[in-house]
Design a protein around this motif. Structure first.
Motif, PDB file in Angstrom:
ATOM      1  N   ASP A  64     -45.753 -22.422  47.473  1.00 21.66           N
ATOM      2  CA  ASP A  64     -45.675 -23.332  48.084  1.00 21.66           C
ATOM      3  C   ASP A  64     -46.747 -21.523  48.760  1.00 21.66           C
ATOM      4  O   ASP A  64     -46.096 -20.691  50.002  1.00 21.66           O
ATOM      5  CB  ASP A  64     -45.042 -23.784  49.136  1.00 21.66           C
ATOM      6  CG  ASP A  64     -45.477 -24.752  50.451  1.00 21.66           C
ATOM      7  OD1 ASP A  64     -46.824 -24.353  50.334  1.00 21.66           O
ATOM      8  OD2 ASP A  64     -44.903 -25.363  50.551  1.00 21.66           O
ATOM      9  N   VAL A  65     -48.079 -21.641  48.532  1.00 21.22           N
ATOM     10  CA  VAL A  65     -48.577 -20.599  49.190  1.00 21.22           C
ATOM     11  C   VAL A  65     -49.909 -20.369  49.612  1.00 21.22           C
ATOM     12  O   VAL A  65     -50.367 -21.517  48.920  1.00 21.22           O
ATOM     13  CB  VAL A  65     -48.820 -19.377  48.498  1.00 21.22           C
ATOM     14  CG1 VAL A  65     -47.159 -18.806  47.821  1.00 21.22           C
ATOM     15  CG2 VAL A  65     -49.695 -19.379  46.849  1.00 21.22           C
ATOM     16  N   ALA A  66     -50.536 -20.519  50.598  1.00 21.84           N
ATOM     17  CA  ALA A  66     -51.789 -20.024  51.231  1.00 21.84           C
ATOM     18  C   ALA A  66     -53.375 -19.601  50.476  1.00 21.84           C
ATOM     19  O   ALA A  66     -53.135 -18.833  49.548  1.00 21.84           O
ATOM     20  CB  ALA A  66     -52.623 -19.857  53.089  1.00 21.84           C
ATOM     21  N   ARG A 114     -58.117 -22.180  53.646  1.00 18.56           N
ATOM     22  CA  ARG A 114     -57.633 -23.204  54.637  1.00 18.56           C
ATOM     23  C   ARG A 114     -57.000 -24.302  53.829  1.00 18.56           C
ATOM     24  O   ARG A 114     -56.215 -24.999  54.004  1.00 18.56           O
ATOM     25  CB  ARG A 114     -58.843 -24.093  55.143  1.00 18.56           C
ATOM     26  CG  ARG A 114     -59.393 -24.386  54.352  1.00 18.56           C
ATOM     27  CD  ARG A 114     -60.558 -25.340  54.635  1.00 18.56           C
ATOM     28  NE  ARG A 114     -60.901 -26.021  53.551  1.00 18.56           N
ATOM     29  CZ  ARG A 114     -62.568 -26.262  54.140  1.00 18.56           C
ATOM     30  NH1 ARG A 114     -63.480 -26.055  54.385  1.00 18.56           N
ATOM     31  NH2 ARG A 114     -63.420 -27.437  52.622  1.00 18.56           N
ATOM     32  N   TYR A 115     -56.600 -23.580  52.430  1.00 25.77           N
ATOM     33  CA  TYR A 115     -55.616 -24.540  51.285  1.00 25.77           C
ATOM     34  C   TYR A 115     -54.167 -24.385  50.871  1.00 25.77           C
ATOM     35  O   TYR A 115     -53.974 -22.982  51.131  1.00 25.77           O
ATOM     36  CB  TYR A 115     -56.179 -24.554  50.140  1.00 25.77           C
ATOM     37  CG  TYR A 115     -57.829 -25.503  50.150  1.00 25.77           C
ATOM     38  CD1 TYR A 115     -58.423 -26.330  50.528  1.00 25.77           C
ATOM     39  CD2 TYR A 115     -59.414 -24.518  50.132  1.00 25.77           C
ATOM     40  CE1 TYR A 115     -59.182 -27.222  50.667  1.00 25.77           C
ATOM     41  CE2 TYR A 115     -60.342 -25.266  49.942  1.00 25.77           C
ATOM     42  CZ  TYR A 115     -60.443 -26.477  50.907  1.00 25.77           C
ATOM     43  OH  TYR A 115     -61.787 -26.832  50.841  1.00 25.77           O
ATOM     44  N   ARG A 116     -53.649 -24.995  50.360  1.00 24.70           N
ATOM     45  CA  ARG A 116     -52.101 -24.505  49.971  1.00 24.70           C
ATOM     46  C   ARG A 116     -51.808 -24.897  48.616  1.00 24.70           C
ATOM     47  O   ARG A 116     -52.572 -26.176  48.053  1.00 24.70           O
ATOM     48  CB  ARG A 116     -50.661 -25.194  50.556  1.00 24.70           C
ATOM     49  CG  ARG A 116     -50.844 -24.838  51.968  1.00 24.70           C
ATOM     50  CD  ARG A 116     -49.978 -25.952  52.841  1.00 24.70           C
ATOM     51  NE  ARG A 116     -48.739 -26.091  52.299  1.00 24.70           N
ATOM     52  CZ  ARG A 116     -47.801 -26.968  53.034  1.00 24.70           C
ATOM     53  NH1 ARG A 116     -48.693 -28.497  53.341  1.00 24.70           N
ATOM     54  NH2 ARG A 116     -46.738 -27.067  52.057  1.00 24.70           N
ATOM     55  N   TRP A 117     -51.241 -23.989  47.680  1.00 25.30           N
ATOM     56  CA  TRP A 117     -51.117 -24.478  46.230  1.00 25.30           C
ATOM     57  C   TRP A 117     -49.484 -24.181  46.133  1.00 25.30           C
ATOM     58  O   TRP A 117     -48.270 -23.682  46.507  1.00 25.30           O
ATOM     59  CB  TRP A 117     -51.639 -22.882  45.263  1.00 25.30           C
ATOM     60  CG  TRP A 117     -51.439 -23.013  44.174  1.00 25.30           C
ATOM     61  CD1 TRP A 117     -50.155 -22.622  43.530  1.00 25.30           C
ATOM     62  CD2 TRP A 117     -52.149 -23.885  43.159  1.00 25.30           C
ATOM     63  NE1 TRP A 117     -50.879 -23.253  41.981  1.00 25.30           N
ATOM     64  CE2 TRP A 117     -51.188 -23.732  41.819  1.00 25.30           C
ATOM     65  CE3 TRP A 117     -53.332 -24.642  44.048  1.00 25.30           C
ATOM     66  CZ2 TRP A 117     -51.817 -24.554  40.912  1.00 25.30           C
ATOM     67  CZ3 TRP A 117     -53.582 -25.060  42.147  1.00 25.30           C
ATOM     68  CH2 TRP A 117     -53.515 -25.082  41.107  1.00 25.30           C
TER      69      TRP A 117
END
Length: 128
Positions: free
Chosen positions: A38-40, A44-47
């Protein structure tokens, strides 16, 4: 590890378009999946990646690109050793599941579909 002539050797992730990642994380964790990433990214998104407890292939819960459909037929097939118990458990938790387990006879395994909070459909089968 064997590879193809192109160097491809395994499926590591499949991507599901997910407009509300927090809601989807909560849903998949309630099914017993583990959030491993769970990373930026991209400003402006998250993976986000979730994995079934004994699986090596994960599901990336990624924000949809502009214009991409959400609530898709994912093509993802999960397995359960007891399809009827799994169907009953998901149904009792309020998960959107098919009304019943489909049994088409050999060689097709017993199966049913369920939908995540974004409406993405996944299949569960009982291997023989």
């Amino acid at each position: 590890m064997p590879t193809t002539a192109t160097g491809i050797n395994e499926i590591s992730l499949v991507i599901i378009p997910t407009p509300d990642q927090d809601r989807s994380i909560e849903f998949y964790e309630s099914l017993g999946f583990e959030k491993r990433t769970d990373v930026a990214f991209g400003g402006r998104y998250r993976w986000v990646e979730v994995y079934p407890p004994s699986g090596t292939t994960g599901i990336a819960l990624a924000p949809p690109r502009e214009g991409d459909a959400v609530g898709v037929q994912t093509g993802i097939t999960l397995t359960s050793e007891d399809i009827d118990a799994t169907h009953d458990e998901l149904s009792s938790r309020g998960v959107d599941v098919d009304a019943e387990v489909q049994r088409m006879g050999d060689p097709v395994p017993p199966m049913f579909w369920f939908r995540d909070p974004a409406g993405n459909a996944l299949m569960i089968v009982q291997p023989s």
